[in-house]
Write an enzyme that holds these catalytic residues in place. Structure first.
Site, PDB file in Angstrom:
ATOM      1  N   ASP A 185       0.965  -1.256   0.134  1.00 54.11           N
ATOM      2  CA  ASP A 185       0.394   0.315  -0.091  1.00 54.11           C
ATOM      3  C   ASP A 185       0.302   1.330   0.505  1.00 54.11           C
ATOM      4  O   ASP A 185       0.857   2.201   0.960  1.00 54.11           O
ATOM      5  CB  ASP A 185      -1.140  -0.286   1.531  1.00 54.11           C
ATOM      6  CG  ASP A 185      -0.582   0.007   2.311  1.00 54.11           C
ATOM      7  OD1 ASP A 185      -0.848   0.550   3.709  1.00 54.11           O
ATOM      8  OD2 ASP A 185       0.866  -0.367   2.802  1.00 54.11           O
ATOM      9  N   ASP A 218       7.733   3.617   3.181  1.00 51.69           N
ATOM     10  CA  ASP A 218       8.355   1.833   3.060  1.00 51.69           C
ATOM     11  C   ASP A 218       7.694   1.458   2.460  1.00 51.69           C
ATOM     12  O   ASP A 218       8.863   0.277   2.015  1.00 51.69           O
ATOM     13  CB  ASP A 218       7.997   1.889   5.211  1.00 51.69           C
ATOM     14  CG  ASP A 218       6.676   1.723   5.154  1.00 51.69           C
ATOM     15  OD1 ASP A 218       6.158   2.449   4.882  1.00 51.69           O
ATOM     16  OD2 ASP A 218       6.372   1.143   6.376  1.00 51.69           O
ATOM     17  N   THR A 248       3.280  -6.210   3.106  1.00 48.56           N
ATOM     18  CA  THR A 248       3.518  -5.483   3.200  1.00 48.56           C
ATOM     19  C   THR A 248       2.124  -3.731   3.977  1.00 48.56           C
ATOM     20  O   THR A 248       2.443  -2.868   4.030  1.00 48.56           O
ATOM     21  CB  THR A 248       4.714  -4.619   2.638  1.00 48.56           C
ATOM     22  OG1 THR A 248       4.714  -4.302   1.795  1.00 48.56           O
ATOM     23  CG2 THR A 248       6.035  -4.772   2.670  1.00 48.56           C
ATOM     24  N   ASN A 299       0.866   0.641  17.037  1.00 48.44           N
ATOM     25  CA  ASN A 299       1.215   1.737  17.025  1.00 48.44           C
ATOM     26  C   ASN A 299      -0.428   2.424  16.644  1.00 48.44           C
ATOM     27  O   ASN A 299      -0.152   3.435  16.162  1.00 48.44           O
ATOM     28  CB  ASN A 299       2.027   1.904  15.591  1.00 48.44           C
ATOM     29  CG  ASN A 299       2.121   1.382  14.329  1.00 48.44           C
ATOM     30  OD1 ASN A 299       1.185   0.648  14.551  1.00 48.44           O
ATOM     31  ND2 ASN A 299       2.501   1.234  13.317  1.00 48.44           N
ATOM     32  N   GLU A 335      -1.201  -3.202  15.821  1.00 49.01           N
ATOM     33  CA  GLU A 335      -0.415  -2.214  14.252  1.00 49.01           C
ATOM     34  C   GLU A 335      -1.283  -1.910  13.433  1.00 49.01           C
ATOM     35  O   GLU A 335      -2.349  -3.151  12.735  1.00 49.01           O
ATOM     36  CB  GLU A 335       0.530  -3.181  14.188  1.00 49.01           C
ATOM     37  CG  GLU A 335       1.907  -3.289  12.897  1.00 49.01           C
ATOM     38  CD  GLU A 335       0.688  -3.503  11.126  1.00 49.01           C
ATOM     39  OE1 GLU A 335       0.440  -4.069  11.305  1.00 49.01           O
ATOM     40  OE2 GLU A 335       1.216  -2.682  10.509  1.00 49.01           O
ATOM     41  N   PHE A 336      -1.051  -1.253  12.363  1.00 48.26           N
ATOM     42  CA  PHE A 336      -1.956  -1.087  11.229  1.00 48.26           C
ATOM     43  C   PHE A 336      -2.164  -1.483  10.212  1.00 48.26           C
ATOM     44  O   PHE A 336      -3.448  -1.436  10.402  1.00 48.26           O
ATOM     45  CB  PHE A 336      -0.978   0.670  10.685  1.00 48.26           C
ATOM     46  CG  PHE A 336      -1.990   1.119   9.339  1.00 48.26           C
ATOM     47  CD1 PHE A 336      -1.042   0.934   8.136  1.00 48.26           C
ATOM     48  CD2 PHE A 336      -2.919   2.154   9.884  1.00 48.26           C
ATOM     49  CE1 PHE A 336      -2.026   1.504   7.455  1.00 48.26           C
ATOM     50  CE2 PHE A 336      -3.511   2.630   8.701  1.00 48.26           C
ATOM     51  CZ  PHE A 336      -3.600   2.321   7.535  1.00 48.26           C
ATOM     52  N   ASP A 340       8.534  -1.429   5.986  1.00 47.41           N
ATOM     53  CA  ASP A 340       8.037  -2.634   4.818  1.00 47.41           C
ATOM     54  C   ASP A 340       9.289  -3.814   4.647  1.00 47.41           C
ATOM     55  O   ASP A 340       9.008  -4.196   3.890  1.00 47.41           O
ATOM     56  CB  ASP A 340       7.259  -2.255   4.068  1.00 47.41           C
ATOM     57  CG  ASP A 340       5.857  -2.054   4.503  1.00 47.41           C
ATOM     58  OD1 ASP A 340       5.695  -0.709   4.153  1.00 47.41           O
ATOM     59  OD2 ASP A 340       5.806  -2.575   5.343  1.00 47.41           O
TER      60      ASP A 340
HETATM   61  O1  RIB Z   1       2.336  -0.321  10.740  1.00 47.99           O
HETATM   62  C1  RIB Z   1       3.362   0.161   9.898  1.00 47.99           C
HETATM   63  C2  RIB Z   1       2.733  -0.517   8.472  1.00 47.99           C
HETATM   64  O2  RIB Z   1       1.287   0.102   8.093  1.00 47.99           O
HETATM   65  C3  RIB Z   1       3.937  -0.332   7.470  1.00 47.99           C
HETATM   66  O3  RIB Z   1       3.649  -1.351   6.465  1.00 47.99           O
HETATM   67  C4  RIB Z   1       3.017   1.257   6.530  1.00 47.99           C
HETATM   68  O4  RIB Z   1       3.597   1.391   5.519  1.00 47.99           O
HETATM   69  C5  RIB Z   1       1.892   1.187   7.256  1.00 47.99           C
HETATM   70  O5  RIB Z   1       1.323   0.346   5.604  1.00 47.99           O
HETATM   71 CA    CA Z   2       2.651  -0.557   3.892  1.00 47.58          CA
END
Ligand code: RIB
Ligand code: CA
Length: 311
Positions: free
Chosen positions: A10, A14, A125, A159, A165-166, A241
């Site tokens: 996406d 990163d 990723t 995070n 985490e996202f 990533d």
């Molecule tokens: O938490 C980090 C992730 O979330 C990474 O893949 C960043 O690109 C976002 O997609």
């Molecule tokens: Ca990502």
């Protein structure tokens, strides 16, 4: 023999470095880049992927557009970190690469099912929506891929929340289906991705590439670093990533622990948590492993060399 991979992403700052490192490394043959809603809408991240492919001259790589929304939930992007375009920072660039006519899940399934067992590795990723949809379309892919390597989750703190985490929190239901499938998964979570810091000496090495690609990557890191300082108080940007890609190039760069991983989809305070069970040594039937550490110098040597190899 280079490892044949499909990279589901996406982009995302990163993600962009992950795509470039995969494309430039002699240890990897990047067959395709597929996109999914995550950091921004699928239209925006797909455009960004095509821009990255154009800047790097990725004429042999297929690009396919994926899911517009998570399996069940409303999509929530991450403009605070990646900006309104999903890849703010670099001067706008044109994309002159055409999308593959297939949807991402169709491309993933067809590529895996027409290759030999164990020939294809899936790297993700981003939120795991496309991988879950590919499993639903053809469950047999689970028994044919060599492994799945992802950036996502965490052993401890998240995070986006204290728990999540996202990439997992955008689509926990998809992540649950992916982790429950019968394929090997390597999870590079926040404990290891927060060690993948683009420190000043790394930034200097990227700038020293002295070409448009080096300038593009430096502009990405400049923006990404500023947002991470502002929002999460990092002195250097954690380039999350890159971790699953560098793992496939050289797994010895990482400390890894085998442990069963499950995903919480119903918790009031723990929604989207990856529950990594480290209580006992993993059983022989455990298909999961998680990154716990990395060798920073060797990690970035691999990344800089891979990007430099693109020219
Ligand atoms: O938490 C980090 C992730 O979330 C990474 O893949 C960043 O690109 C976002 O997609
Ligand atoms: Ca990502």
């Amino acid at each position: 023999m280079p490892r044949k991979i499909i990279l589901d992403c996406d982009p995302g700052h990163d993600d962009a470095l992950a795509i470039l490192a995969a494309y430039g490394s002699p240890a990897i043959e990047l067959l395709a880049v597929t996109t999914v809603c995550g950091n921004q809408t699928v239209d925006l991240v797909t455009h960004n992927a095509l821009v990255i492919g154009t800047v790097a001259g990725m004429r042999t790589v297929k690009f396919a557009r994926g899911a517009e929304s998570p399996l069940r939930r409303e999509h929530k992007a991450a403009p605070d970190i990646h900006g309104d375009s999903g890849m703010d920072g670099p001067a706008p660039r044109e994309a002159d690469i055409q999308l593959d006519p297939r949807a991402a899940t169709q491309l993933i399934v067809e590529t895996v099912m027409t290759s030999d067992p164990g020939e294809i590795t899936l790297v993700a990723t981003a939120p795991l929506t496309n991988l879950a949809l590919a499993l639903r379309l053809e469950p047999a892919i689970a028994g044919r891929v060599a492994e799945v390597a992802i950036m996502g989750g965490a052993i401890g703190q998240g995070n986006m929340t204290a728990s999540a985490e996202f990439n997992i929190l955008v689509d926990p239901e998809a992540a649950k289906e992916v982790f429950e499938a019968a394929w090997p998964i390597t999870m590079m979570g926040l404990e290891v991705s927060h060690q993948a810091l683009a420190t000043p000496d790394v930034r200097t090495r990227i700038r020293a590439l002295g070409n448009d690609l080096g300038t593009f990557v430096d502009e990405l890191l400049e923006f990404f670093e500023a947002r991470y300082l502002e929002h999460q108080h990092f002195e250097a940007a954690p380039v999350h990533d890159l971790c699953p890609v560098v793992y496939l190039i050289d797994p010895t760069v990482f400390d890894l622990v085998r442990a069963p991983i499950a995903v919480e989809t119903k918790g009031e305070l723990t929604d989207g948590r990856t529950v990594v069970d480290l209580r006992l040594p993993a059983g022989l039937d455990c298909r999961h492993q998680v990154g716990t550490g990395l060798d920073h110098a060797r990690f970035w040597d691999i990344v800089v060399e891979s990007i430099a190899a693109i020219g």
